[in-house]
Design a protein around this motif. Structure first.
Motif, mmCIF file in Angstrom:
data_model
loop_
_atom_site.group_PDB
_atom_site.id
_atom_site.type_symbol
_atom_site.label_atom_id
_atom_site.label_comp_id
_atom_site.label_asym_id
_atom_site.label_seq_id
_atom_site.Cartn_x
_atom_site.Cartn_y
_atom_site.Cartn_z
ATOM 1 N N LYS A 275 0.827 -1.248 0.120
ATOM 2 C CA LYS A 275 0.081 0.129 -0.014
ATOM 3 C C LYS A 275 0.758 1.208 0.047
ATOM 4 C CE LYS A 275 -3.295 2.662 0.554
ATOM 5 N NZ LYS A 275 -4.483 3.153 -0.507
ATOM 6 N N GLN A 335 0.326 8.583 3.908
ATOM 7 C CA GLN A 335 -1.153 8.188 3.600
ATOM 8 C C GLN A 335 -2.131 9.143 4.270
ATOM 9 O OE1 GLN A 335 -1.816 5.065 2.128
ATOM 10 N NE2 GLN A 335 0.362 5.309 1.695
ATOM 11 N N PHE A 339 -6.968 4.307 5.545
ATOM 12 C CA PHE A 339 -6.710 2.914 4.763
ATOM 13 C C PHE A 339 -6.634 1.751 6.016
ATOM 14 C CE2 PHE A 339 -2.898 4.887 7.003
ATOM 15 C CZ PHE A 339 -2.290 3.856 7.332
#
Length: 894
Positions: A275, A335, A339
């Motif tokens: 990710k 980020q 998530f």
């Protein structure tokens, strides 16, 4: 090939099953009947009543793998997580127990056998720590364990080391079971040593931070109970409680020195690496962030699956702190969108076979985490900006974030103060906690000193009460064994008139509060006096009748007649209706709910359940229809006592998640005896120890009073039955009849008439506000232009006509341009006016200007060069939009 963590867990359980232990599933992370704990933090929590002598089990030896969280309270590892490779908020604790059965010799011998013979750990690398005594408490060393180690295992005496009260005397909390412990350590070799001197003594005891010697297994010999004063009392029987962290033993058996490098965490690290593009093991701040997120995702997933939801108080607030700490570390991995919720699926796939509740509740868990992430993300970046500005302004000498800033971060942006402290520490700063607490004290509502309910003191040695008659409200004869006053049990003497106490009988038909059902009220009638029972509670196997001597006196040894009040019948109506409500909600909401709590009393029932949104009016009406349908059907109610293992296999059986049930367990079925039938859509069978009706028709009538949110993801329905339902309907009828008379419309048109009146009143209020705004407008920003000043400001309404009127008035007063913004019910309106001279001299057009501001609030607009209008949908950002509009104009006129 090294063993997987699943193999290690399985082999541990099978080893002790081979030693006569019964496998017991992990208890919920939500502690059952233990107000001293925020979370289940050790394997022994579910067995606390056994150690206190107030409970019983059909086995004397147990083995399991317990879910644990240590964040908040005495055992709190939250702030350490991420900064090393071995601290966790959530972990699995492998454990074996003896309840008055085997003791130190067997516990030591079996632990050694599993580690060395089964798992093959080298004997010459293992050390033992034992309790070496404590002068402050007057406790001597654990000589028995000191002698047993060489005798049972063959370990040299020089590798059996005496430890302190801190390291080798185990306590569950400030109060409760405790005792000396012996720890098994392993020497991982010089390669992992930090170079500090340690003359033959395990590093984690003598050298802070060195990981050459680590503790593997803690064997606790529970001999005492610590009361609220700190006094230690010997327990009625000696017990064994052991704990072996799954992640830690997995690291050793997999040849790792980092728990986060084991297969316990590798699926999470792999997903995060994919990710974020950052692989674990590179060192530095990214490894810290990955460890925090992986650990905290596990803690949140398991806790939410067990019914613990983020909130602003208690364990819910701790869970929110954990999640927000993870979200903040997500910024270190670039980020900026939610998530963490995706990790719930990774965790469910990894552990769902052993912890099925995680797999079953995966969707709800992910939705709850997503909602929390999204909520915090809306303020996280702005909070970080505030913190960064404050940190940059800190004076060199003071090096402290002010209490005002810390409080604003908490109150406005949702930053737990420990998160602010963490960020401050990263910059070498501290937080003015005294100032923060002062602000909090002014902000916090002082809760009531108490709710007026009777409280059960932690008293050991109370006599057992035979309450087998509690399901029958007919009076019985009982004998007074004594009474409790404060924390003292008095077993002789006289209880005089007006004296308050909790009377203890040899037997009773009073129901003690449990399972959400309130305790009975009533009277105890003796030869010399009458005792009014105002509440009934349980303390282990003892039933306490709280109340006051209304007349005469009571004496120990006297016989009394126990008379339960007639209100018990209303409690039974509400309890049976609660089961019907649970069933109906699952039917209407497609089985997407789980019970999260309940209160059953004579005057009402309250049912909490997990569901992500409000139940609609139509759905509530259908729930009422289904419940009343089964009441009108006059269905029979069946009650059976079934062995717990067998009961769990009953098709369609429901149980409150996290609740501790006895063995055998009481099973309540409605309509048919569902212990012997297959499940279908009408199956209504639950574990329940409460009092119930014989037939559903005895509930009379069921009516929902309210449906509301009590926490994120948790809804609450309050309802009434029987007499209270009739009274409620009568009150509604009176209110409707009065409304018909006042409004002078048929009953069917009441809603329509009220809606029209509300719209009319709202419009009149808007007109008054708009008129006041026209007269009282004052700009938030003034920007000089070649043609005169531009006025930019917020108005407290949305009304294009009034806003254009303000623009005209400001233009008449000499303004070269005006930008106005207003909000109403979350919507935004922006109006821009630019004079023709400014359009010509600076090429500034109203449409361009209004769109520059509208982009901030998620909108757009248009119009003529001299007048334009735009809409938006993010009202919270209107001040920011107006500032952007002012900045845009300044750049244009330079």
């Amino acid at each position: 090939m090294s063993k997987t963590s699943k193999q290690i867990r399985r082999e541990f359980i099978q080893f002790f099953e081979g030693k006569g232990h019964t496998f017991v599933p992990s208890a919920s992370l939500l502690p059952a009947d233990d107000p001293t704990l925020l979370f289940t933090n050790a394997g022994m929590n579910q067995f606390k009543d056994m150690f206190l002598g107030t409970g019983s089990r059909p086995y004397s030896r147990a083995v399991n793998s317990q879910k644990c969280i240590r964040a908040g309270g005495k055992h709190n590892d939250l702030e350490d997580v991420g900064h090393d490779t071995f601290h966790h908020t959530f972990f699995e604790m492998l454990g074996n127990w003896s309840f008055g059965d085997y003791f130190k010799a067997e516990a030591i011998g079996w632990a050694w056998e599993l580690l060395t013979d089964v798992w093959g750990l080298p004997e010459d690398k293992l050390w033992a720590g034992v309790f070496g005594g404590d002068d402050a408490t007057g406790l001597g060393p654990d000589d028995e364990a000191i002698e047993l180690w060489p005798k049972v295992t063959g370990i040299p005496p020089e590798r059996v080391l005496g430890g302190s009260m801190k390291n080798n005397f185990w306590e569950m909390g400030e109060t409760g079971p405790c005792g000396p412990c012996t720890e098994i350590h392993i020497d991982l070799g010089e390669s992992v040593c930090d170079g500090s001197p340690h003359p033959g003594i395990p590093c984690d005891v003598s050298v802070e931070g060195c990981r050459r010697f680590i503790e593997l297994w803690n064997l606790v010999f529970i001999q005492y109970n610590r009361d609220a004063t700190g006094h230690l009392e010997p327990l009625p029987a000696k017990h064994v409680d052991t704990g072996l962290g799954l992640a830690r033993i997995s690291a050793v058996l997999q040849g790792k020195t980092d728990n986060y490098a084991t297969d316990v965490f590798s699926p999470l690290m792999d997903w995060l690496g994919h990710k974020t593009g950052v692989r674990y093991g590179q060192g530095g701040e990214t490894d810290v962030a990955l460890r925090v997120i992986a650990d905290h995702a596990r803690a949140c997933t398991f806790a939410i699956a067990d019914g613990i939801l983020p909130s602003n108080e208690g364990r819910g607030y701790v869970l929110r702190r954990i999640l927000r700490r993870a979200a903040r570390f997500g910024r270190n991995l670039n980020q900026h969108e939610p998530f963490i919720h995706n990790l719930a699926g990774v965790i469910a796939e990894q552990v769902g076979d052993f912890f099925p509740e995680v797999a079953e509740r995966q969707k709800q868990v992910a939705e709850t985490i997503l909602e929390e992430e999204a909520s915090f993300n809306r303020t996280l970046d702005r909070g970080l900006d505030l913190f960064n500005r404050a940190a940059e302004k800190v004076a060199d000498g003071k090096k402290q974030i002010t209490g005002d800033v810390a409080f604003e971060l908490y109150a406005t942006f949702g930053f737990p103060v420990d998160l602010t402290q963490l960020m401050a520490a990263e910059r070498g700063l501290t937080v003015d906690m005294e100032g923060y607490e002062a602000k909090m004290a002014r902000h916090r509502e002082i809760s009531a000193a108490g709710d007026g309910s009777f409280q059960v003191a932690a008293i050991t040695g109370l006599p057992e009460t035979d309450d087998s008659a509690k399901y029958d409200d007919k009076p019985i004869a009982a004998k007074i064994l004594g009474w409790v006053v404060g924390e003292d049990f008095i077993s002789e003497g006289v209880l005089s008139e007006n004296a308050e106490a909790a009377v203890v009988l040899d037997k009773t038909n009073f129901y003690g509060e449990s399972g959400g059902q309130v305790g009975d009220v009533g009277t105890l009638v003796g030869p010399d006096g009458t005792f009014a029972v105002r509440d009934t509670k349980l303390s282990g196997h003892c039933v306490l009748h709280f109340g006051v001597v209304e007349k005469g006196a009571l004496s120990v040894g006297q016989d009394v007649k126990t008379q339960v009040d007639a209100a018990r019948a209303d409690t039974m109506r509400n309890h049976t209706a609660t089961h019907l409500l649970n069933w109906a909600l699952r039917r209407v909401l497609d089985g997407q709910i789980d019970q999260a709590g309940s209160v059953v009393s004579p005057d009402r029932l309250r049912f909490d359940f997990t569901y992500g949104k409000a139940v609609t009016t139509e759905q509530l009406a259908e729930v009422e229809r289904l419940v009343n349908g089964r009441i009108l059907a006059d269905e029979a109610i069946f009650i059976n006592n079934v062995p717990l293992a067998q009961a769990r296999k009953i098709p369609g059986v429901r149980a409150v998640f996290g609740e501790k049930y006895p063995d055998p367990v009481r099973v309540v079925s409605v309509g048919v005896d569902d212990t012997v039938h297959d499940a279908d859509e009408n199956t209504l069978v639950e574990f329940c120890g409460g009092t119930h009706l014989k037939r559903t028709s005895q509930a009379g009538f069921f009516k929902i009073l309210s449906e509301e949110s009590v926490a994120k993801g948790v809804r609450r329905i309050t309802a009434v039955t029987g007499h209270q339902a009739v009274c409620h309907i009568q009150r509604l009828d009176e209110a409707v009849s009065s409304s018909v008379s006042v409004l002078r419309v048929p009953i069917e048109q009441i809603s329509e008439r009220i809606t029209a009146m509300q719209a009319e009143i709202k419009q009149l209020r808007k007109q008054r506000v708009a008129q006041a705004g026209v007269e009282d407008f004052g700009p938030d920003f003034v920007v000089p232009t070649p043609e005169g000043d531009a006025m930019i400001g917020e108005v407290g309404f949305i009304d294009s006509s009034a806003m254009r009127k303000i623009c005209d008035m400001q233009r008449q007063r000499g303004a070269a341009a005006v930008l106005l913004g207003g909000t109403d019910e979350g919507k935004v309106m922006l109006v821009a006016m630019v004079s023709e001279s400014l359009v010509k001299s600076a090429s500034i057009k109203a449409g361009d200007w209004v769109n520059a501001a509208a982009a901030v609030v998620g909108g757009k607009g248009g119009g003529k060069p001299t007048m334009a209008q735009a809409g938006g949908k993010d009202a919270e950002k209107l001040p920011e939009a107006l500032k952007v509009g002012a900045d845009w104009l300044r750049k244009k006129v330079k």
